[in-house]
Structures are given as structure tokens and as C-alpha cells.
Enzyme design. Sequence first.
Site: not given
Length: 156
Positions: A30-31
Amino acid sequence: MPTEIERKFLVDHEKWAAVAKPDGKDYEQGYILSEEKRTVRIRVTGDAAFLTLKGPSAGISRSEYEYRIPVAEGAEILDSFAVSGIQKTRYNVEVAGHTWEVDVFAGENSGLIVAEIELQHEDETFEKPDWIGREVSTDTRYTNAALSVYPYNTWK
């Protein structure tokens, strides 16, 4: 400053299917921040989690800081703070003294297979296995951060 020097290639699906592969590892990534000049990523796999910060690219090089964190905290950060994400299975394949990281993407990026090789310096020579296709090192569409926002299956 730690520097990542990496080249990235598309993978020939048919030839890859015939390769004797080691076990793959599933990743959820995830960013937290994904901008042109910097990214902050959380990556969780079965037995490990990592917080990674990457700086702007200069050719095939960029600064990279990576820290191992507890898996439970990684999963919590992923669930609570990531604004975009990807799923993939990674295979580490040894070829002539180098490790190729082959990512077989899932979800909205299914159908995409990308191989990366990390180098000690930008002009380092290496052997390309026959399953390696076109180089996409400087095509920003193929960065994991970009794929988390503009998935492969939405490309025209």
C-alpha cells in the site's frame, strides 16, 4: 544515502510459464504517499513487513530507505493509512550471479508480469534470461506506485 539502482523488464508469459520457479511470496503493498518525487510504501507478506521511503528517480537510480517492522503493525498501517495498493506474487530467480525479482501481479493488474534486477552501478553488465522482454525501466506507468492508482487492466 542508500541508493537503489534497478532495471525493469516485461516478461514473456509463455517462456515464463516453462521456467522452473522457486516458491513465490505473496505481497500486499500500500502507498501512504505517492508523488512524482517521493513515495512512502508499506509492504506486508506472510512473515515480514517493511516501511519503505523512495526519492525521485534519476535514470535508473533513486534513494531508498527500507525498514523492517512487526507484521501486525504493518497490516494495521496498510489498513489504516494506505490510499492505494497492489497485490502480487514475487519469485526470486538466480541467473548468472544476479537475482531477478519477478512480480506476477493480481487483482486489477492481473496479466502483468514484470522482472527487476538490482545493480551495483548503472552500467553493470548482466545476463538476460530468454523470458525477459522489452525494457520499461524509465516508463513510469510500470512503477508499483503508478499501478496502484492506474491499474494495468484499465490501460487502453
